[in-house]
Design an enzyme around this catalytic site. Structure first.
Site, PDB file in Angstrom:
ATOM      1  N   GLU A  66     -18.403 -12.053 -51.782  1.00  0.00           N
ATOM      2  CA  GLU A  66     -17.565 -11.961 -52.816  1.00  0.00           C
ATOM      3  C   GLU A  66     -18.470 -12.131 -54.093  1.00  0.00           C
ATOM      4  OE1 GLU A  66     -15.521 -15.846 -55.641  1.00  0.00           O
ATOM      5  OE2 GLU A  66     -15.755 -15.774 -53.384  1.00  0.00           O
ATOM      6  N   THR A 108     -13.323 -15.299 -58.749  1.00  0.00           N
ATOM      7  CA  THR A 108     -12.878 -15.945 -60.251  1.00  0.00           C
ATOM      8  C   THR A 108     -11.973 -14.878 -60.834  1.00  0.00           C
ATOM      9  OG1 THR A 108     -15.158 -16.829 -60.135  1.00  0.00           O
ATOM     10  CG2 THR A 108     -14.030 -17.319 -62.100  1.00  0.00           C
ATOM     11  N   LYS A 146      -8.015 -21.005 -50.745  1.00  0.00           N
ATOM     12  CA  LYS A 146      -9.404 -21.514 -50.838  1.00  0.00           C
ATOM     13  C   LYS A 146      -9.245 -23.172 -50.966  1.00  0.00           C
ATOM     14  CE  LYS A 146     -11.562 -20.792 -54.766  1.00  0.00           C
ATOM     15  NZ  LYS A 146     -12.495 -20.138 -55.619  1.00  0.00           N
TER      16      LYS A 146
END
Length: 208
Positions: free
Chosen positions: A40, A68, A128
């Site tokens: 990521e 994000t 998540k």
């Protein structure tokens, strides 16, 4: 590479977040050499989209995601750069909707049972569990008891050595940031130490 395929091979996502993305390519090479298949690149890192695009072009066998992500515009730009999945710090409906439109999986951040169910019903590919450090492995077990069919990816509080414990407790995969990456993204960062930590992580999740 699709995220599902990458996690089947090695159920861990490495999270890269730094003051600059200049070294992301080198760091990703080390992680991939150790056996990781999903990485990521966080959008809070300056220069991240250029780094993502460059690596995606030369390494299609790695599942590169953008982290994000908080808006539909960020989602579009990340996918255009080569991201094959999107990760958010909280439940952002517009990102889930844009991910569905673009045909890429979204992993929204959630902590409480209500947040987890909301994310799942809104179309999350996986959820998540963040910050997982607040409740630890026991919290993951407690949440999974009434919600066993929602795949959870604990993030925050996971390190290379304990990653297998999270999988043994029922996590679908884990995501690991600074305990794995350390100083590797800085110009003088120790890539050898990163390789050693990455091997510990891969061994831990494959045993888990």
């Amino acid at each position: 590479m699709e995220l599902s395929q990458a996690l089947e091979d090695c159920p861990a996502i490495a999270i890269l977040r730094a003051s600059s993305a200049d070294r992301f390519g080198e760091v990703t090479d080390v992680l991939v050499d150790a056996g990781l298949r999903a990485v990521e690149y966080t959008l809070t890192t300056p220069g991240v989209l250029a780094a993502l695009s460059a690596y995606a072009k030369r390494a299609p066998d790695v599942a590169l995601g953008a982290g994000t992500v908080t808006t539909a515009d960020e989602a579009r730009r990340a996918v255009e750069a080569g991201a094959t999945y999107l990760i958010t710090p909280a439940v952002f409906p517009e990102v889930l909707e844009e991910g569905a439109r673009l045909g890429v999986p979204v992993l929204p951040g959630a902590l409480t049972p209500t947040e987890i169910v909301t994310a799942w019903r809104a179309g999350a590919a996986l959820v998540k569990l963040f910050p997982a450090s607040l409740g630890g492995v026991s919290y993951l077990k407690a949440v999974r008891a009434p919600l066993p069919d929602i795949p959870l990816v604990p993030t925050g509080g996971v390190d290379p050595a304990n990653a297998g414990e999270w999988l043994a407790a029922g996590a679908a995969a884990v995501a690991v940031g600074s305990p794995l990456v350390g100083d590797a993204c800085s110009p003088s960062g120790d890539l050898g130490a990163l390789a050693a930590r990455a091997k510990v992580l891969v061994g831990s999740v494959r045993r888990g």
